[in-house]
Design a protein around this motif. Structure first.
Motif, PDB file in Angstrom:
ATOM      1  N   ILE A 120       0.862  -1.180   0.000  1.00  0.00           N
ATOM      2  CA  ILE A 120       0.000   0.000   0.000  1.00  0.00           C
ATOM      3  C   ILE A 120       0.895   1.225   0.000  1.00  0.00           C
ATOM      4  O   ILE A 120       1.643   1.450   0.956  1.00  0.00           O
ATOM      5  CB  ILE A 120      -0.932   0.020   1.226  1.00  0.00           C
ATOM      6  CG1 ILE A 120      -1.765  -1.268   1.295  1.00  0.00           C
ATOM      7  CG2 ILE A 120      -1.834   1.238   1.191  1.00  0.00           C
ATOM      8  CD1 ILE A 120      -2.554  -1.411   2.591  1.00  0.00           C
ATOM      9  N   LEU A 121       0.863   1.975  -1.075  1.00  0.00           N
ATOM     10  CA  LEU A 121       1.674   3.194  -1.194  1.00  0.00           C
ATOM     11  C   LEU A 121       3.144   2.938  -0.846  1.00  0.00           C
ATOM     12  O   LEU A 121       3.791   3.718  -0.154  1.00  0.00           O
ATOM     13  CB  LEU A 121       1.108   4.297  -0.292  1.00  0.00           C
ATOM     14  CG  LEU A 121      -0.322   4.761  -0.609  1.00  0.00           C
ATOM     15  CD1 LEU A 121      -0.780   5.799   0.409  1.00  0.00           C
ATOM     16  CD2 LEU A 121      -0.394   5.323  -2.027  1.00  0.00           C
ATOM     17  N   GLY A 122       3.649   1.805  -1.327  1.00  0.00           N
ATOM     18  CA  GLY A 122       5.055   1.479  -1.119  1.00  0.00           C
ATOM     19  C   GLY A 122       5.369   0.785   0.193  1.00  0.00           C
ATOM     20  O   GLY A 122       6.521   0.422   0.438  1.00  0.00           O
ATOM     21  N   VAL A 123       4.365   0.612   1.063  1.00  0.00           N
ATOM     22  CA  VAL A 123       4.568  -0.064   2.347  1.00  0.00           C
ATOM     23  C   VAL A 123       4.106  -1.509   2.216  1.00  0.00           C
ATOM     24  O   VAL A 123       2.943  -1.769   1.906  1.00  0.00           O
ATOM     25  CB  VAL A 123       3.801   0.639   3.484  1.00  0.00           C
ATOM     26  CG1 VAL A 123       4.005  -0.109   4.799  1.00  0.00           C
ATOM     27  CG2 VAL A 123       4.260   2.081   3.612  1.00  0.00           C
ATOM     28  N   ARG A 124       5.021  -2.446   2.469  1.00  0.00           N
ATOM     29  CA  ARG A 124       4.722  -3.875   2.314  1.00  0.00           C
ATOM     30  C   ARG A 124       4.367  -4.457   3.671  1.00  0.00           C
ATOM     31  O   ARG A 124       5.144  -4.374   4.624  1.00  0.00           O
ATOM     32  CB  ARG A 124       5.941  -4.594   1.731  1.00  0.00           C
ATOM     33  CG  ARG A 124       5.729  -6.053   1.359  1.00  0.00           C
ATOM     34  CD  ARG A 124       6.934  -6.558   0.590  1.00  0.00           C
ATOM     35  NE  ARG A 124       6.799  -7.941   0.168  1.00  0.00           N
ATOM     36  CZ  ARG A 124       7.287  -8.981   0.849  1.00  0.00           C
ATOM     37  NH1 ARG A 124       7.969  -8.758   1.973  1.00  0.00           N
ATOM     38  NH2 ARG A 124       7.120 -10.214   0.414  1.00  0.00           N
TER      39      ARG A 124
END
Length: 382
Positions: free
Chosen positions: A98-102
């Motif tokens: 999500i928006l670069g957060v894994r």
């Protein structure tokens, strides 16, 4: 304990627990995407590592064998330590970005399933999460085995949590030694959607068995006593009349809500508000502020007014993670005003835990707590 040379300890990590705290979401259930949009990052694994790092300092833990969940449910963290462990692979755990957060794609059902599978094989089940995780663990194991929470959530009103990740490790060692007695502790949770609307709807799920050593284990949330309500009102009224012009960070809780009402502002019950008092009049600059909002004003020499969470005895670290180490680092201790009913400081100490030893060290010692319109009490901060 099972009397064997090796003690089997269950470890379950809720990888999204606590993400909503610093961004003023008051929890993470159902709002992970919104939390990440506001800048939140996972913290549960980091705090679980603090627990394991502290535990690794004790020589007796050579006989600990962990049973844990796969991937982000525990395996990823234990892989970085030398403890022996087995993995319960109840399903293939995927990841989502999500928006670069894994983050691991897990739910409370994973916690329940793992806890149920561990119940007959471990001596104690340690979990990293908040009240929702405690509820899921208790639902699966009831009173068959002791449980112990590593505090990584936002509220943590239940009585099964250690005061900090490091204290969770110390408490586990005491349990392994046979020096921690088992006690019944309340498992509680709040409706987080209602909580975000400033409505407190607690639900009691039962009493879990938890190892107990005084100081290491926190209490459970308690309301202000009815016979103290008028005293709190009078204290708040006196305090409101003493506030000088400037910027204020007003914390969460019913006591602070009374102060906000007395100042004539529409402040939150369960959030932190940034308020300016000018020429004796108060106005809200940021309502329900997140950590990022507070950081914008730390150079304005703000004053902080907070209360103590009854039962938990926490000043910072429970339900107000917006007051992070970064926020508190540049605020002098003398700029912090504590107001509380006498019953909330009856134990003679209050707690802080920001996760930063330097900031916590600055806050420890003694602090004045306003307990009546005319009286302050010196209370030890631990």
């Amino acid at each position: 304990m099972n009397g064997k040379d090796v003690s089997r300890v269950g470890l379950i990590i809720n990888p999204i627990a606590g993400m909503g705290g610093r961004v003023a979401l008051k929890g993470t259930d159902g709002v992970v995407e919104e939390a990440i949009k506001r800048g939140a990052r996972p913290i549960a694994e980091e705090l679980a590592r603090l627990f394991l790092h502290e535990l690794s300092h004790y020589g007796e833990t050579w006989r600990v064998e962990f049973i844990t969940g796969s991937d982000g449910l525990g395996e990823d963290v234990l892989r970085d330590f030398n403890f022996p462990y087995d993995v319960v692979r109840h399903r293939k755990v995927g990841y989502r970005e999500i928006l670069g957060v894994r983050i691991p794609d897990t739910t409370g059902e994973d916690t329940e399933e793992l806890a149920a599978r561990m119940a007959g094989t471990v001596d104690i089940l340690v979990f990293a999460g908040g009240d929702g995780t405690a509820r899921d663990v208790f639902k699966a194991v009831k009173r068959r085995i002791p449980i112990l929470g590593i505090p990584t959530g936002v509220k943590m009103f239940s009585g099964v949590f250690a005061a900090s990740p490091e204290n969770a490790a110390k408490l586990l060692v005491e349990f392994l030694h046979g020096d921690a007695r088992l006690v019944e502790r309340d498992v509680m949770d709040l409706d987080e959607d209602a909580f975000r609307r400033d409505e407190v709807r607690p639900k009691h799920y039962g009493k879990a068995l938890t190892p107990y050593v005084e100081i290491l284990l926190q209490g459970a949330k308690e309301p202000t006593k009815t016979d103290e309500a008028e005293d709190v009102e009078a204290t708040v009224e006196a305090l409101a009349g003493e506030l000088e012009d400037g910027i204020y960070f007003l914390g969460a809780g019913s006591t602070l809500k009374k102060l906000k009402d007395r100042l004539g502002i529409d402040g939150t019950l369960l959030g932190v508000d940034i308020v300016e008092i000018k020429n004796g009049k108060a106005r809200i600059l940021v309502k329900d502020a997140a950590e990022a909002d507070l950081l914008r004003f730390t150079k304005e020499k703000p004053k902080v007014i907070v209360t103590v969470i009854g039962g938990l005895n926490f000043l910072f670290g429970r339900g107000n993670q917006q007051f992070s180490a970064d926020v508190l680092r540049d605020i002098p201790k003398e700029n912090i005003t504590v107001v509380a009913a006498p019953s909330k400081v009856k134990n003679g100490f209050i707690r802080v835990y920001t996760g930063d030893s330097e900031v916590d060290g600055k806050l420890r010692g003694y602090i004045k707590v306003r307990v009546s319109p005319w009286m302050e009490r010196m209370v030890k901060v631990i």
